[in-house]
Design a protein around this motif. Structure first.
Motif, mmCIF file in Angstrom:
data_model
loop_
_atom_site.group_PDB
_atom_site.id
_atom_site.type_symbol
_atom_site.label_atom_id
_atom_site.label_comp_id
_atom_site.label_asym_id
_atom_site.label_seq_id
_atom_site.Cartn_x
_atom_site.Cartn_y
_atom_site.Cartn_z
ATOM 1 N N ALA A 143 1.569 10.837 -9.096
ATOM 2 C CA ALA A 143 0.795 10.949 -10.508
ATOM 3 C C ALA A 143 -0.458 11.842 -10.126
ATOM 4 C CB ALA A 143 0.678 9.667 -10.827
ATOM 5 N N HIS A 144 -0.620 12.110 -9.147
ATOM 6 C CA HIS A 144 -2.044 12.748 -8.691
ATOM 7 C C HIS A 144 -3.325 12.160 -9.225
ATOM 8 C CE1 HIS A 144 0.166 16.701 -7.916
ATOM 9 N NE2 HIS A 144 0.876 16.650 -8.991
ATOM 10 N N MET A 145 -2.868 11.015 -8.473
ATOM 11 C CA MET A 145 -4.294 9.960 -8.489
ATOM 12 C C MET A 145 -4.822 9.603 -7.508
ATOM 13 S SD MET A 145 -2.871 7.265 -11.562
ATOM 14 C CE MET A 145 -1.570 6.618 -10.876
ATOM 15 N N PRO A 146 -6.239 9.337 -7.485
ATOM 16 C CA PRO A 146 -6.891 8.909 -6.052
ATOM 17 C C PRO A 146 -5.982 8.260 -5.236
ATOM 18 C CG PRO A 146 -8.551 8.713 -7.911
ATOM 19 C CD PRO A 146 -6.847 8.869 -8.487
ATOM 20 N N PRO A 147 -5.893 8.295 -3.872
ATOM 21 C CA PRO A 147 -6.666 9.250 -3.300
ATOM 22 C C PRO A 147 -6.207 10.640 -3.072
ATOM 23 C CG PRO A 147 -5.578 7.891 -1.579
ATOM 24 C CD PRO A 147 -5.383 7.405 -2.957
ATOM 25 N N PHE A 148 -5.404 10.994 -3.910
ATOM 26 C CA PHE A 148 -4.866 12.374 -3.977
ATOM 27 C C PHE A 148 -5.677 13.442 -4.938
ATOM 28 C CE2 PHE A 148 -1.570 9.408 -2.596
ATOM 29 C CZ PHE A 148 -1.477 9.726 -1.298
ATOM 30 N N CYS A 149 -6.384 12.771 -5.623
ATOM 31 C CA CYS A 149 -7.295 13.873 -6.621
ATOM 32 C C CYS A 149 -8.600 13.054 -6.532
ATOM 33 C CB CYS A 149 -6.709 13.841 -7.866
ATOM 34 S SG CYS A 149 -7.308 12.613 -9.004
ATOM 35 N N PHE A 150 -9.756 13.664 -7.139
ATOM 36 C CA PHE A 150 -11.126 12.980 -7.305
ATOM 37 C C PHE A 150 -11.432 12.859 -8.690
ATOM 38 C CE2 PHE A 150 -10.381 14.765 -3.084
ATOM 39 C CZ PHE A 150 -10.870 13.652 -2.120
ATOM 40 N N GLN A 151 -12.030 11.849 -9.000
ATOM 41 C CA GLN A 151 -12.255 11.558 -10.437
ATOM 42 C C GLN A 151 -13.684 11.553 -10.804
ATOM 43 O OE1 GLN A 151 -9.987 8.153 -11.256
ATOM 44 N NE2 GLN A 151 -8.267 9.400 -11.902
ATOM 45 N N ALA A 152 -14.150 11.843 -11.863
ATOM 46 C CA ALA A 152 -15.638 11.414 -12.366
ATOM 47 C C ALA A 152 -15.255 11.035 -13.796
ATOM 48 C CB ALA A 152 -16.810 12.188 -12.235
ATOM 49 N N LEU A 153 -16.158 9.874 -14.231
ATOM 50 C CA LEU A 153 -16.041 9.459 -15.584
ATOM 51 C C LEU A 153 -17.410 9.919 -16.159
ATOM 52 C CD1 LEU A 153 -14.466 6.015 -16.200
ATOM 53 C CD2 LEU A 153 -13.548 8.189 -17.031
ATOM 54 N N ALA A 202 1.055 -1.264 0.053
ATOM 55 C CA ALA A 202 0.112 -0.069 -0.057
ATOM 56 C C ALA A 202 0.748 1.312 -0.130
ATOM 57 C CB ALA A 202 -0.871 0.060 1.217
ATOM 58 N N LYS A 203 1.981 1.270 0.690
ATOM 59 C CA LYS A 203 2.837 2.304 0.709
ATOM 60 C C LYS A 203 3.406 2.605 -0.575
ATOM 61 C CE LYS A 203 6.837 4.047 3.498
ATOM 62 N NZ LYS A 203 8.064 3.821 4.321
ATOM 63 N N GLU A 204 3.804 1.767 -1.334
ATOM 64 C CA GLU A 204 4.356 1.911 -2.399
ATOM 65 C C GLU A 204 3.187 2.249 -3.514
ATOM 66 O OE1 GLU A 204 7.034 -1.296 -4.351
ATOM 67 O OE2 GLU A 204 5.173 -1.023 -5.598
ATOM 68 N N GLN A 205 2.011 1.782 -3.703
ATOM 69 C CA GLN A 205 0.938 2.330 -4.292
ATOM 70 C C GLN A 205 0.640 3.670 -4.232
ATOM 71 O OE1 GLN A 205 -1.121 0.644 -6.808
ATOM 72 N NE2 GLN A 205 0.824 -0.523 -6.693
ATOM 73 N N LEU A 206 0.837 4.281 -2.751
ATOM 74 C CA LEU A 206 0.181 5.507 -2.290
ATOM 75 C C LEU A 206 1.431 6.588 -2.741
ATOM 76 C CD1 LEU A 206 -1.302 4.795 1.043
ATOM 77 C CD2 LEU A 206 -2.386 6.013 -0.624
ATOM 78 N N ALA A 207 2.446 6.243 -2.817
ATOM 79 C CA ALA A 207 3.776 6.979 -3.078
ATOM 80 C C ALA A 207 3.543 7.165 -4.658
ATOM 81 C CB ALA A 207 4.974 6.326 -2.966
ATOM 82 N N GLU A 208 3.261 6.062 -5.568
ATOM 83 C CA GLU A 208 2.881 6.232 -6.868
ATOM 84 C C GLU A 208 1.792 7.092 -7.201
ATOM 85 O OE1 GLU A 208 2.455 2.717 -9.645
ATOM 86 O OE2 GLU A 208 4.179 2.216 -8.646
ATOM 87 N N ARG A 209 0.957 7.066 -6.564
ATOM 88 C CA ARG A 209 -0.480 7.604 -6.791
ATOM 89 C C ARG A 209 -0.151 8.981 -6.302
ATOM 90 N NH1 ARG A 209 -5.669 4.224 -5.579
ATOM 91 N NH2 ARG A 209 -4.871 2.079 -6.168
ATOM 92 N N HIS A 210 0.580 9.326 -5.294
ATOM 93 C CA HIS A 210 0.736 10.684 -4.981
ATOM 94 C C HIS A 210 1.425 11.352 -6.022
ATOM 95 C CE1 HIS A 210 2.537 14.118 -2.598
ATOM 96 N NE2 HIS A 210 1.409 13.742 -1.990
#
Ligand code: ADP
Ligand code: ZN
Ligand code: ZN
Length: 714
Positions: free
Chosen positions: A605-615, A595-603
């Motif tokens: 790349a500005h991906m959830p949970p560090f941004c919010f999305q809609a499609l 999880a730590k690695e995923q969160l670092a990656e998403r952070h």
């Protein structure tokens, strides 16, 4: 003098009316009352709403219509239920009537007032039988970790994330938390949510076994789409009545149950909270897990306001939480909002299985099983132990191809191949359902040499039978292989039968899709193998690794649940990328590291949970129209400088991965925003623009569009 009332009804999707309609009633009606009202040429079910009648819309031009009937045999739906519906409608950008009516059992919508009155009379609420605690299963003495968790559950407000290894006894914690609550408060109710109820008949048995002897046969009701309409109505009414009126104390259900009417809901459990099936994929695309958290807060606020005593706790449980929930449960000092409760140890002496990675680059080309894996399975059988082989693809082979021309088993209606099912010799499209008998000759060139490419569970089962044909079972019987997937379990009851055969030990090797990985408490499995999980490592969907990790952890969690055999239990993973970080974390059963690695990656790349999305998804007769609709609506939003536009990023429209399904072309547009509130503001303002864009000349051929807030698959 007739009274004006506001009523929510299900208006056609995307009609401009999203709120209540105005009607006249002979008598004043309290909010939450169920009524039948005329709508166009039909009569339909509606719910009286709190909106002042002057703010409600008028259904048709001309005179206000009168309500046709009041379902006064059913108590009004509570104000917290109405607020839940209102919130879900706003948040997920759908009509309030649509959400409200979808949350009610279909029988309630379809029965006339008279039929319903008859039904209610026929099923008088039974007073719950008095507790016969002596005969009840009172549960097991708790482990130290369980005891610690129970203490936190009692003293802390939550929301809780119960992060417990597979087999750590999470279910026992749910059971005891429910019991404590229901014993202490005779009116209290609990809601237990599970991803797919039919996959885990064991869980329902455990709840019934524990609570029916204690609180009566009517105390536990199930709520899921597998019930018949009369059964669903019965469950719904029982939950709605509540224990003080002889109704249910516990609702056990799938995502839809989050909208169950429960007058005194005091505990919500979301088991396997990471499971993608909590997200509804059509209509109002709500996340039942997120709604559960919202509902618990709402029930707290409302109960506190009304009685001064209220609380409603929510427990999200998983061995591999969603990355979002994990992030929310970081320390409060870092901004976490959930309380993380950890149960890292398995009950008893059982250790988690040893993970072995098989480097498929070192195996013979195209080999399905590494020889060492087959040998290991053979040894297990010879010792009377069970193995499980996971392959996430059903059917015999994903493609059938001609040996002498270019022909492949493409679906005429979709941009996908039809899957070869050998059992009934059919070619079936898993997207549109189109099925045909397998042709004898290539439809293009007539060559009879057409052959399957790749493999699914059916072919795997066949292949394994050959490989294991000469193995001696200690009881002298032939080796038995069973397959569980969506095809083998189509008929009602077959899954239960198949699972029972695994539990009794008649089956030596279980082959299947993800269906076999979830939740089952198999006692005799000592080897789990995942054959070909690599696809998810390089998927364009940023959540694919998360899903793969949790699937593998869940699958591994089926092994070694019996302490006597646990030390020797193994999980084998065949991969071309044994050095991948995901597998390194898997090997150590180290979800936090993953999880730590995923969160670092998403952070990064500005991906959830560090941004919010809609499609926004658009279906149209041509791909051009689908994309043009989205791009037009996007341009119009920017031009009108809608609220929130300065904060959202509107990406260009792109075709969906499977671009055409059932002859409809599909495109999508991603909307991203650093804050939830700005995204919400933007989407609300964008709705009328989207609707207006339907009639734009370039969007000609548009079939439908839908907004998906917090999409789970991109
Ligand atoms: P999880 O839901 O975390 O996978 P379960 O609650 O299913 O775990 O527990 C795994 C097994 O351990 C079950 O067979 C359960 O009956 C047993 N178990 C759970 N708690 C205890 C306990 N305190 N003492 C003995 N056995 C327990
Ligand atoms: Zn051919
Ligand atoms: Zn198709």
């Amino acid at each position: 003098m007739p009274h004006p009332v506001s009523i929510v009804v299900q208006t056609p999707a995307h009609s401009a009316v999203a709120g209540p309609l105005s009607y006249l009633s002979e008598s004043p009606l309290s909010p939450g009352t169920l009524v039948r009202v005329p709508l166009g040429k039909r009569e339909t079910l509606g719910v009286v709403w709190d909106t002042p009648p002057e703010d409600a819309a008028v259904a048709t031009t001309g005179e206000l219509k009168h309500t046709s009937a009041v379902l006064d045999g059913i108590a009004p739906l509570s104000s917290s239920w109405r607020r839940l519906v209102q919130f879900a409608a706003q948040y997920y950008q759908r009509g309030m009537g649509e959400v409200a009516l979808a949350a009610l059992p279909p029988a309630l919508r379809d029965l006339s007032a008279v039929q319903l009155a008859r039904r209610l009379k026929r099923a008088p609420a039974k007073k719950a039988a008095a507790a016969t605690a002596s005969s009840a299963d009172l549960g097991k003495p708790l482990s130290p970790e369980q005891t610690q968790v129970m203490a936190e559950l009692q003293t802390q407000p939550g929301p809780f994330l119960l992060f417990g290894a597979t087999g750590s006894g999470k279910t026992e914690v749910y059971l005891q938390a429910v019991q404590q609550l229901l014993d202490a408060d005779p009116a209290a109710q609990a809601l237990i949510m599970v991803p797919e109820i039919n996959l885990t008949p064991q869980l329902e048995e455990r709840f019934r076994g524990r609570f029916e002897p204690r609180y009566g046969a009517a105390s536990v009701v199930a709520m899921h789409s597998g019930l018949t309409p009369p059964q669903r109505l019965k469950s719904w009414l029982s939950a709605h009545l509540g224990p003080l009126n002889g109704g249910a104390r516990i609702v056990l259900g799938t995502r839809m149950a989050v909208f169950a009417s429960m007058p005194r809901l005091r505990l919500i459990v979301v088991d396997e909270e990471h499971d993608p099936s909590y997200k509804q994929q059509e209509g109002a695309r709500y996340s039942a897990r997120d709604m559960a958290v919202f509902r618990s807060k709402l029930e707290c606020d409302m109960a506190g306001a009304e009685a001064g005593t209220g609380h409603c706790r929510v427990i999200l449980g998983s061995a591999t939480p969603s990355i979002e929930s994990w992030h929310h449960s970081r320390p409060a000092a870092e901004g976490g909002r959930y309380q993380r409760l950890a149960m890292p140890s398995r009950i008893g002496a059982g250790a988690l299985p040893k993970v072995r990675l098989v480097d498929m680059n070192l195996q013979r080309r195209k080999s399905v099983f590494a020889p060492a894996l087959i040998e290991a399975i053979q040894q297990r059988i010879a010792r009377g132990e069970q193995s499980m082989v996971l392959l996430n693809r059903r059917g015999y082979a994903p493609v059938l191809a001609c040996g002498s021309c270019e022909w492949k088993s493409e679906c005429p209606n979709c941009s996908a191949y039809r899957v070869f099912h050998k059992i009934d010799r059919s070619l079936r499209c898993h997207h549109c359902g189109f099925a045909e008998a397998v042709p004898r000759h290539c439809p293009a060139c007539g060559d009879p040499d057409i052959a399957p490419i790749g493999r699914g569970t059916e072919r795997l089962e066949e292949h394994l039978a050959e490989l294991l044909a000469n193995v001696e079972h200690p009881q002298g019987r032939p080796v038995r292989i069973a397959r569980i997937d969506a095809d083998s379990t189509k008929h009602k009851g077959t899954l239960e039968t198949q699972l029972a055969e695994v539990h009794t030990g008649e089956v030596d090797v279980l082959v299947g899709t993800q269906m076999i990985a979830k939740g089952h408490d198999f006692r005799r499995i000592t080897l789990v193998a995942a054959l070909n999980p690599d696809g998810a490592l390089f998927s364009s969907d940023f959540r694919a690794p998360e899903r793969l990790f949790s699937l593998l952890m869940q699958a591994g969690g089926r092994a070694g649940r019996d302490a006597a055999q646990a030390d020797a239990s193994e999980m084998w993973v065949q991969t071309q990328h044994p050095q991948h970080a995901l597998f390194a974390a898997l090997r150590r059963h180290d979800y936090p590291a993953f999880a730590k690695e995923q969160l670092a990656e998403r952070h990064g790349a500005h991906m959830p949970p560090f941004c919010f999305q809609a499609l926004v998804r658009a279906d149209a007769r041509t791909q051009e129209a689908a994309q043009a609709f989205l791009n037009q609506a996007s341009a119009a939003a920017v031009e009108a400088a809608l609220p929130g536009t300065d904060q959202v990023t509107l990406f260009p429209a792109v075709p969906m991965t499977i671009q055409r399904v059932a002859n409809v072309e599909r495109a999508q547009m991603l909307v991203e925003c650093p804050t939830r509130s700005a995204l919400q503001r933007f989407l609300s303002a964008w709705q009328p623009v989207l609707r207006a864009t339907r009639s734009h000349p370039e969007a000609k051929g548009l079939v439908r569009f839908a907004v998906d807030v917090d999409p789970q698959a991109i």
